[in-house]
Write an enzyme that holds these catalytic residues in place. Sequence first.
Site, short mmCIF file in Angstrom:
data_model
loop_
_atom_site.label_atom_id
_atom_site.label_comp_id
_atom_site.label_asym_id
_atom_site.label_seq_id
_atom_site.Cartn_x
_atom_site.Cartn_y
_atom_site.Cartn_z
N GLY A 46 0.83 -1.20 0.00
CA GLY A 46 0.00 0.00 0.00
C GLY A 46 0.86 1.25 0.00
O GLY A 46 2.03 1.22 0.39
N CYS A 47 0.29 2.35 -0.44
CA CYS A 47 1.09 3.57 -0.60
C CYS A 47 1.57 4.09 0.74
O CYS A 47 2.75 4.45 0.88
CB CYS A 47 0.29 4.62 -1.36
SG CYS A 47 -1.37 4.96 -0.73
N TYR A 48 0.67 4.17 1.72
CA TYR A 48 1.10 4.65 3.04
C TYR A 48 2.16 3.72 3.64
O TYR A 48 3.13 4.16 4.25
CB TYR A 48 -0.09 4.73 4.00
CG TYR A 48 -1.01 5.89 3.77
CD1 TYR A 48 -0.56 7.20 3.90
CD2 TYR A 48 -2.35 5.70 3.43
CE1 TYR A 48 -1.41 8.29 3.70
CE2 TYR A 48 -3.21 6.78 3.24
CZ TYR A 48 -2.74 8.07 3.37
OH TYR A 48 -3.59 9.13 3.19
N ALA A 49 1.94 2.41 3.47
CA ALA A 49 2.88 1.45 4.04
C ALA A 49 4.26 1.60 3.41
O ALA A 49 5.29 1.51 4.09
CB ALA A 49 2.36 0.03 3.86
N THR A 50 4.30 1.84 2.10
CA THR A 50 5.59 2.01 1.44
C THR A 50 6.39 3.13 2.08
O THR A 50 7.56 2.96 2.44
CB THR A 50 5.37 2.30 -0.06
OG1 THR A 50 4.76 1.16 -0.67
CG2 THR A 50 6.68 2.63 -0.76
#
Lengths: 356, 356, 356, 356
Positions: free
Chosen positions: A164-168
């Site tokens: 996911g983008c936030y996780a990245t």
Amino acid sequence: MTAARPKAEGPPQPLAGEPAARVLVAGASGLAGSLAAELVWHHPRLELAAATARSEAGTRLDRLHPRRRVPLYLDELDLDELEEVDAAIVGYPHGASAPVVAGLRGLGALVVDLSADFRLGDLPSYERWYGPHGDPDLLEGAVYGLTELHRDAVREGELVGNPGCYATAAVLALAPLAAAGLAGDVVISAASGVSGAGRGAADFADVSENFTAYAVDGHRHLPEIEQELAAAAAPPAGEASTGPPHLTFVPHLLPIDQGLLASCFVTPARAVANDELRALYEERYGAEPFVELVDAPPGVRDVRDTNLCRLFVAAIDGGERIACLAAIDNLWKGAAGQAVQNLNLMLGLAETEGLG
Amino acid sequence: MTAARPKAEGPPQPLAGEPAARVLVAGASGLAGSLAAELVWHHPRLELAAATARSEAGTRLDRLHPRRRVPLYLDELDLDELEEVDAAIVGYPHGASAPVVAGLRGLGALVVDLSADFRLGDLPSYERWYGPHGDPDLLEGAVYGLTELHRDAVREGELVGNPGCYATAAVLALAPLAAAGLAGDVVISAASGVSGAGRGAADFADVSENFTAYAVDGHRHLPEIEQELAAAAAPPAGEASTGPPHLTFVPHLLPIDQGLLASCFVTPARAVANDELRALYEERYGAEPFVELVDAPPGVRDVRDTNLCRLFVAAIDGGERIACLAAIDNLWKGAAGQAVQNLNLMLGLAETEGLG
Amino acid sequence: MTAARPKAEGPPQPLAGEPAARVLVAGASGLAGSLAAELVWHHPRLELAAATARSEAGTRLDRLHPRRRVPLYLDELDLDELEEVDAAIVGYPHGASAPVVAGLRGLGALVVDLSADFRLGDLPSYERWYGPHGDPDLLEGAVYGLTELHRDAVREGELVGNPGCYATAAVLALAPLAAAGLAGDVVISAASGVSGAGRGAADFADVSENFTAYAVDGHRHLPEIEQELAAAAAPPAGEASTGPPHLTFVPHLLPIDQGLLASCFVTPARAVANDELRALYEERYGAEPFVELVDAPPGVRDVRDTNLCRLFVAAIDGGERIACLAAIDNLWKGAAGQAVQNLNLMLGLAETEGLG
Amino acid sequence: MTAARPKAEGPPQPLAGEPAARVLVAGASGLAGSLAAELVWHHPRLELAAATARSEAGTRLDRLHPRRRVPLYLDELDLDELEEVDAAIVGYPHGASAPVVAGLRGLGALVVDLSADFRLGDLPSYERWYGPHGDPDLLEGAVYGLTELHRDAVREGELVGNPGCYATAAVLALAPLAAAGLAGDVVISAASGVSGAGRGAADFADVSENFTAYAVDGHRHLPEIEQELAAAAAPPAGEASTGPPHLTFVPHLLPIDQGLLASCFVTPARAVANDELRALYEERYGAEPFVELVDAPPGVRDVRDTNLCRLFVAAIDGGERIACLAAIDNLWKGAAGQAVQNLNLMLGLAETEGLG
């Protein structure tokens, strides 16, 4: 697998010699999927076998998304008709993705999946955040595709769950601290542009000139972040774990289209100095092609339309807190760009190819 | 004090009967000062005696700021010529303000100062963040004008130091927790529109489509926040203090003009439940005309061009963290609006007058 | 007619004495309708009898639109239950509006209709642009509510068709030229913020950072503009008409929420000088409370959240072309603000009441 | 000429084999100049000899402009020290450019100048709009670098005056009509993002959420447009000229960073049909690599960060008016992109090289 040759108007796909692989992009009508199709189309070593969409088949991709330079008509996906496809990037919604991935894997294609279906190694965790899983058996062999943390596994992987983008952004920011046993208590206050929520998700009138938090009591990217920081913090065999960090993650919506900043505030177990922090990050990321350590807080527009993660780390409050700021383009390093980065590795190509 | 009658074109100032006071706005060419002049001009009980500016005298205010509905020419400030001025709002830069305030106080005018010169009770703290103080003797009697926390003192005050915009939002968000002994460890991740930095401070090309942190290692509003939370947390006589909180404050710049969100993350000494939090805030702010407790995260545009602070509080992470989100318009509740709110009290008027 | 007393939470409607009229806002869930409800709610002489919506009944208006300060629940509209309603503002879509207006007129209420259903005096023209009309008989007595051009008729009117936003700006800009026989050939290049297209009409990802023309081959506001300029150009009895102007109107979509600029370029039959133009406009609009003649090109944000039309006119190209620029807020003077302006006149109130 | 090898950090310039030319970018600290430096840096056949700036020498370019991927320090320009420079792009302000260009030409370098100093063939016209010219003798041999209209002359040219951004869009939109004798009367209503005005030109508070016209009585790009349309309309030898068109050009400022739309409205001498228009444009631009004829009005964000001009043409109002809409990125096709396009031709390279 064979895909019907793409029905393209305009210039043919710009390839440098024989392609290394024929790649299908399934679910290419969304923001991330269409960017994946564009990146494959302009990739010097990949051939775009087909771009498919569930409800927009027959539409030319650059008409649907005028910014995508792909003069190609979207097809319907018919697994029975597919031939000669070596790999696929799948841009289906959570839940809908697993069956398509299963079908593609059954045909022997390497797959990078953009959805959440193959990110969480723990099935109950998936079910709690997303509901029933479409193909639990496939979970086991899936690799979490945060390239910088799992490069070797990605290289060997046949199914990669793209983060996911936030996780990245958050995990790139925090992993060096977690690995050093410094990430005891973590607050992640993150903000993303509207495209992170998908096409049609945001009414202009609600978003423009606005800024607001959402999902304060728990966002779906939280379990990914927890999983990866716990893994990063795992002690060498024989040593005691420091236990999982106390982790708070709250996202905000920015009145812009693309861009994501994760502002992470860490209370370390002991006071740390800037020199130690810089050395830690330099050692971890100094050779990474897509991570840039910068000496001033990064702005999201500085990484727009790139696969870069710009990272800033500083000891503040007399060393009693650490600020880590990570800026990415949520559609690139946070989705389609990282998918191509992973695909390059899976296919034995240079990791940066097609991402200049 | 007499100010030359304002040289106005267009409609006269809309007053309902005899004015309660004649008010000077000194430093009316900036974003906050010009809004203060507009609020006084349209105030039903105040008369705008004059609006002055150091470098823009002779310019009509609504030409300089086309959005301000004040058909009035800016004057030069000449304290020797001033007569019949009952009160003043001063919008000078930090450092330059103190001498002007001293002069106005010498003439007997009540003063609300928008700068930082009278916010910090501790002179060394002021000097550390802002440099030498222009009139340290005046500091002693100054009241910190966060109205909701110091209403009685403001009512009696003759010199009010109007709070900084970030401090206004953060302290309103956190004071109930501090008073309840719950604010042990605090991270404030805040974001403001560009007008918070003043006219001319931000090049469009750097700000638009961007989002970035700044002043990561310490912003000038930090000592205000610390001062007020320490005061809010002061134990009743005879009880031991819980000590100052560990406080981190990092601001970000939003690609919008007006609006400020303070996202506060508190690690409480003990787990708390939502009911307790809501009761705490309801008790503290339930009767406040300009604080709205809301049950969803507030957006900054929802309070734009108002003097409201919208507050959301929630126990998250199983009660081990508290999220408090406070949205204000940085030019209104964060500057000129709160100045008029304070002036109303100092003049014995209804607190909300002229702020509808 | 009686409307159930509004189920309000929070402060009661702020009224100064006995209301002059009880007003229904039907179709109050949209952007223009909800602003109309807010303007009536805060109007010192009007009482908001009820605010109704077709699909959002039961929702509190300030929850649906957090920027609207109306603590009132939306009702369903039931004409049989309505009593004691003196007037109504109707915010239904084109076509759906006429039957509701007919019902309200049958109950004796004065009506201002925000849709296009009562703007065009010529039925075939309506049918060409909008399809079958819901109540052609009502057309005859309807007044075109561009207040500055039809003030006397509005004052006497019982049904007012409120103008389109583009038509409001363009006709205000051009009427003095048309009346002077100077508007022979006209190009209107106009631009509006997204709210002109209604809630939910614009995906952020398509609009932000963009600018594009639309409806190049004909926009629905064109016949309104033609109708009004022809009327303005009508010669006194006994004189020959100069004929209708050659009129081109092309709208553009701006990446902002509120604001509309009509940039009009007129080729006059003879060369004109600035003095003549300024005199013409000064004579026409000098006494208008909501039209401001300005001496520099107006910006749309300078009139945001106001009922003002800012007008700039200049002879350019050596007097062989005239540029007229008109800036309005499309939701105020272009919709709900002008509706209240008209309602004030119909009810015998001061035209500017409640629009400060 | 020799330039000191650039003092670069980070990765070296990505070149494919031996460079075709060593290129200096002088005046690389501005928005257009820095993009020119970036385009040369990433150009597969050009070597960036040096990037110079008058007041920012010593600063790394990607620190000054974080979006530019050029790890290179800006130098001071010292013509006496320059060696082995084959060509230059000059990004100095109007007036300051001519002496630098003269110096570079004296050293034998091919030059593309981004300023207005070499755009107007008529010296009195230059002097009227810009003041005294720094080197009138150089004017004579200069080529107006609107590539699509003057490709052969550019190829042979040694000094190219790169067109203004508005002129690029407007002339591309109108040249086919002018050449066909159809551009009798022209209104150009254009709009540009803020970067067109240069770094630091626009205060965020004045531009955001705004839209306004400027330079209504004459903008400096007007004489360029007139010059080029007159040339395009020049009759073959022996035929009578149709005379210059009556041309009005009014620019507007958009609340975005990059992007320019020229909305052109032409009154043709005779009624025209869409088929004729499409054929005219197809014939003129069908083979152009950077002009795309589209069948719907183009949006400026669809060409952002590309060298494309998207053109839409339509007969409207029954064929009595023609609408031509041209969208470009003002920094690319409107400045640095077109400069590299021209430089490619001057150096005998493929026109599209380095502009993908």
